[in-house]
Write a protein that holds these residues in place. Structure first.
Motif, short mmCIF file in Angstrom:
data_model
loop_
_atom_site.label_atom_id
_atom_site.label_comp_id
_atom_site.label_asym_id
_atom_site.label_seq_id
_atom_site.Cartn_x
_atom_site.Cartn_y
_atom_site.Cartn_z
N ARG A 183 23.30 -38.75 18.28
CA ARG A 183 23.21 -39.21 16.88
C ARG A 183 23.59 -38.09 15.92
O ARG A 183 24.26 -38.33 14.92
N LYS A 184 23.19 -36.87 16.23
CA LYS A 184 23.52 -35.73 15.38
C LYS A 184 25.03 -35.56 15.25
O LYS A 184 25.58 -35.42 14.15
N TYR A 185 25.73 -35.61 16.39
CA TYR A 185 27.17 -35.41 16.34
C TYR A 185 27.91 -36.59 15.76
O TYR A 185 28.96 -36.44 15.13
N LEU A 186 27.39 -37.80 15.93
CA LEU A 186 27.99 -38.96 15.29
C LEU A 186 27.88 -38.86 13.76
O LEU A 186 28.81 -39.19 13.03
N LYS A 187 26.74 -38.37 13.32
CA LYS A 187 26.51 -38.20 11.88
C LYS A 187 27.47 -37.14 11.32
O LYS A 187 28.07 -37.34 10.27
N GLU A 188 27.62 -36.03 12.02
CA GLU A 188 28.52 -34.96 11.58
C GLU A 188 29.97 -35.45 11.56
O GLU A 188 30.74 -35.07 10.69
N LYS A 189 30.33 -36.28 12.49
CA LYS A 189 31.70 -36.79 12.59
C LYS A 189 32.02 -37.68 11.39
O LYS A 189 33.15 -37.67 10.89
N LYS A 190 31.05 -38.45 10.91
CA LYS A 190 31.25 -39.36 9.77
C LYS A 190 31.45 -38.59 8.48
O LYS A 190 32.11 -39.04 7.57
N GLU A 191 30.85 -37.42 8.38
CA GLU A 191 30.91 -36.64 7.13
C GLU A 191 32.20 -35.96 6.94
O GLU A 191 33.16 -35.80 7.18
#
Length: 85
Positions: free
Chosen positions: A77-85
């Protein structure tokens, strides 16, 4: 054992058993440290209620076995969130 400790031990144990909560979640709810929760349910509880102690131990063992999955999911979830930003 003092009455307030005995009461907390039973409340924590019942909470963990009913909700299948982790030690960390229970500590946050009851406003005490993870060490206190762990000591309550692994040492003190067996002196008060052996049957409840066994049921809580099963929940803790299940949570420990699943810990690596929860950690991996949090990282994903952390990396998915960073990818969206």
């Amino acid at each position: 054992m003092k009455d307030y400790i005995r009461k907390r031990v039973l409340e924590v144990a019942n909470y963990i058993y009913q909700t299948r909560a982790t030690v960390r979640q229970a500590a946050k709810i009851f406003g005490v440290s993870k060490s206190t929760i762990h000591k309550d349910v692994t040492e003190r509880l067996s002196e008060i209620d052996e049957n409840l102690s066994q049921r809580v131990k099963e929940v803790l063992e299940f949570n420990k076995a699943e810990r690596h999955i929860r950690g991996g999911e949090a990282t994903r979830r952390k990396y998915l969130k960073e990818k969206k930003e």
